[in-house]
Design a protein around this motif. Structure first.
Motif, PDB file in Angstrom:
ATOM      1  N   ARG A  85       0.820  -1.203   0.000  1.00 16.24           N
ATOM      2  CA  ARG A  85       0.000   0.000   0.000  1.00 16.24           C
ATOM      3  C   ARG A  85       0.860   1.261   0.000  1.00 16.24           C
ATOM      4  N   LEU A  86       1.878   1.290   0.864  1.00 11.78           N
ATOM      5  CA  LEU A  86       2.684   2.513   0.985  1.00 11.78           C
ATOM      6  C   LEU A  86       3.542   2.754  -0.261  1.00 11.78           C
ATOM      7  N   SER A 127       2.671   2.128  -3.271  1.00 14.61           N
ATOM      8  CA  SER A 127       1.782   2.740  -4.261  1.00 14.61           C
ATOM      9  C   SER A 127       1.378   4.160  -3.855  1.00 14.61           C
ATOM     10  N   LEU A 128       1.087   4.321  -2.560  1.00 14.50           N
ATOM     11  CA  LEU A 128       0.717   5.667  -2.078  1.00 14.50           C
ATOM     12  C   LEU A 128       1.828   6.668  -2.347  1.00 14.50           C
ATOM     13  N   ARG A 149       1.863   7.848  -5.794  1.00 17.36           N
ATOM     14  CA  ARG A 149       0.788   8.819  -6.020  1.00 17.36           C
ATOM     15  C   ARG A 149       1.187  10.219  -5.567  1.00 17.36           C
ATOM     16  N   GLU A 150       2.110  10.291  -4.607  1.00 16.37           N
ATOM     17  CA  GLU A 150       2.587  11.597  -4.138  1.00 16.37           C
ATOM     18  C   GLU A 150       3.717  12.132  -5.005  1.00 16.37           C
ATOM     19  N   HIS A 160       1.389   4.779   8.872  1.00 17.12           N
ATOM     20  CA  HIS A 160       0.682   6.063   8.851  1.00 17.12           C
ATOM     21  C   HIS A 160       0.851   6.740  10.199  1.00 17.12           C
TER      22      HIS A 160
END
Ligand SMILES: C[C@@H](O)[C@H](NC(=O)OP(=O)(O)OC[C@H]1O[C@@H](n2cnc3c(N)ncnc32)[C@H](O)[C@@H]1O)C(=O)O
Ligand SMILES: [Fe+2]
Length: 563
Positions: free
Chosen positions: A398-399, A401-402, A405-406, A501
């Motif tokens: 998840r991180l 990919s996140l 996105r940033e 997070h």
């Protein structure tokens, strides 16, 4: 004729009023005599004033007993007037009132016996006794004691703190739980005995790089007890999680330093389950493990005498006027003069890809593919092991990919299998940042970290090895300004497995700090690079994080001056 070195050691940092005689032996066979009188509080934990009174009463007795032993065992042909060559004492860390009683006694003895005084750091003594007994050259050391919990390794004249507790010592954490349950001090042995009949229940597990924290798990354990979870289950699960955390960070330290030797120190080291986990971990990676005998693990003057003798032989003695105690004496403040630099451990220059602490990684550059599997850890309880591998695999996916996105270059994920703890990524970059450190690339990493922090998460382990550099496909969100270095080259962040997070400035600062320390550990001239990462961060991120970073650095742990 060569004579043996004989040193009187005195310990009294908290609960153990202890005196010992170390004799290095003429024929290479050494011996340690220890006499200890333990302080046992009537109720609650250790009261500093009561403990100091105990030292006041008991120290003269145990010292007298040790000196008697020294006189009785003297060689007939030894003509020296004193039965020992030096008096060594614990200077800290510990409870101030206790330390002062011990130091006063040590100074007086050094004067009456007319021998030098040696001031010993209690934590370094916990570590050195394991090195001494194991004969290992350059071990990583796990100190698991009451008031502390450290991972230490020697480099350039100091024991460096690779990782440590972010809150209380491991023994104190356990003792607080047992106080809550109403058991007398010390609680560690009671938890161990009670755990035998327990079953596993879920409790928090907090490891950040090589640091770890006990506050969350301790509140959860108290809460579980209050909610009626059987105390044996809480004790069992506490041990499983707390000791797995210590074992995990020990393994990470072995992996990062390339060392294949581990020694254990400190009172909690008497716990059989902790020793079993450490031994299993070392076994799985073909490393050697040594745990000293229990009498050398709990506080004892034997370890003070043994290190005292090494220091005395190296000429490391104290003038009376310089013999102040230090309740906050840190292990990395001690100039290590008694050993050669051959045992240097390569902190920061890791070969973790191959000997990976967590995962096995298959690189297939030709196919453009990387496969990563989190291995089963036999030392961990199966339920905990499965949970951690699944959670970390999902989080890493998840991180990664996140972050993209940033606008942070990361490898594209092609497959995830949380049950098998397996991830498949695009192969990125041509080399590690470690092999090609430039200010420009490092500045870029500063920007990347600022971006993910702004998005509310941290990387968790941003070392120079977890950055890949090279050309590659631009991510869809990447702005032209992100492609900083010549020829369209990018710096990719990889390995988000320890990320999480968070909206705490402290976590962001620690993330930056980990990267900063990895620069210090890798580069021959780190200063311009350290400046560059801050510049990059400042361009995108929040100044308050950089302020907190200065704060973190000011806390004294992170000295890397080699003097
Ligand atoms: C600064 C100094 O005073 C301090 N020393 C110290 O705390 O004593 P030490 O003997 O190293 O460790 C005592 C701790 O060790 C725990 N302990 C003893 N036996 C244990 C066992 N079987 N299982 C778990 N913990 C145990 C006790 O509960 C207690 O918290 C230290 O080294 O941090
Ligand atoms: Fe201790």
């Amino acid at each position: 004729m060569s004579t043996a070195t004989r040193v009187l050691g005195i310990e009294g940092t908290a609960w153990a009023a202890s005196a010992a005689v170390y004799d290095s032996g003429r024929d290479g066979v050494d011996s340690v005599f220890i006499e200890t009188d333990a302080y046992e509080p009537d109720s609650g934990g250790i009261h500093p004033r009561e403990a100091a009174e105990h030292m006041h009463d008991a120290i003269p007795r145990v010292v007298e007993r040790a000196l008697e032993h020294a006189r009785e065992t003297r060689d007939g042909d030894d003509e020296r007037s004193s039965p020992v060559d030096a008096v060594a004492f614990s200077r800290g860390p510990g409870l101030g009132p206790c330390l002062r009683v011990v130091a006063t006694a040590a100074r007086a003895l050094s004067q009456t016996l007319d021998v030098p005084l040696v001031g010993v750091n209690h934590m370094v003594a916990h570590l050195e006794i394991g090195r001494h007994a194991s004969g290992f050259d350059s071990p990583v050391c796990l100190n698991a004691s009451g008031a502390n919990a450290h991972l230490l390794a020697y480099r350039n004249g100091r024991y460096r703190v690779l990782g440590e507790t972010m809150d209380t010592g491991v023994g104190n954490a356990i003792d607080k739980f047992t106080r809550h349950v109403g058991w007398s001090h010390p609680g560690g042995p009671k938890v161990e005995a009670t755990a035998e009949d327990g079953e596993y229940v879920d409790l928090p597990y907090v490891v950040k790089g090589m640091d770890f924290s006990f506050s969350g798990i301790m509140s959860a354990a108290k809460q579980a007890y209050d909610d009626g979870v059987p105390v044996e289950d809480v004790c069992y699960s506490l041990q499983e999680n707390v000791f797995a955390m210590l074992t995990e960070v020990s393994e990470r330290a072995l992996s990062l330093t390339g060392s294949d030797e581990l020694v254990l120190g400190g009172g909690v080291g008497q716990n059989a389950r902790l020793r079993e986990m450490l031994a299993a971990m070392c076994d799985q990676r073909a490393a050697s493990f040594h745990a000293p005998e229990p009498r050398f693990l709990r506080d004892n003057a034997g370890m003070i005498a043994v290190l005292g003798a090494k220091m005395y032989d190296a000429g490391d003695t104290l003038a009376l006027e310089d013999s102040r105690v230090d309740p906050n004496y840190r292990p990395d403040q001690v100039p290590v003069r008694w050993r050669s630099d051959e045992g240097n451990v390569a902190i920061g220059s890791d070969d973790g890809r191959i000997r990976g602490a967590e995962a096995v990684v298959d690189l297939e550059p030709a196919a453009g593919r990387v496969t990563k599997r989190r291995r089963e850890k036999r030392y961990r309880h199966p339920a905990l092991d499965e949970r951690l591998r699944r959670e970390r695999t999902t989080l890493e996916a998840r991180l990664t990919s996140l972050a993209r996105r940033e606008g942070v270059p990361t490898p594209v994920l092609s497959d995830v299998d949380p049950l098998e703890a397996r991830l498949e990524f695009e192969y990125v970059g041509e080399s590690d940042l470690r092999e090609g450190l430039t200010a420009e690339r490092v500045r870029d990493v500063g920007r990347h970290l600022a971006r993910i922090h702004r998005a509310g998460f941290v990387h968790g382990d941003p070392t120079t090895r977890n950055v890949r550099v090279g050309r590659g496909r631009a991510s869809s969100n990447e702005r032209p300004a992100d492609v900083r270095t010549e020829g369209g080259e990018r710096t990719y962040l990889i390995d988000f497995g320890l990320g999480y997070h968070t909206d705490h400035v402290e976590d962001y600062a620690m993330d930056l700090h980990v990267f900063d320390q990895s620069l210090v550990g890798t580069a021959t001239d780190p200063e311009p690079l350290r400046e560059a990462v801050r510049e990059g961060y400042r361009e995108v991120g929040d100044e308050s994080v950089l302020e907190r970073l200065r704060d973190v650095e000011g806390r004294g742990r992170y000295v890397e001056d080699g003097t």
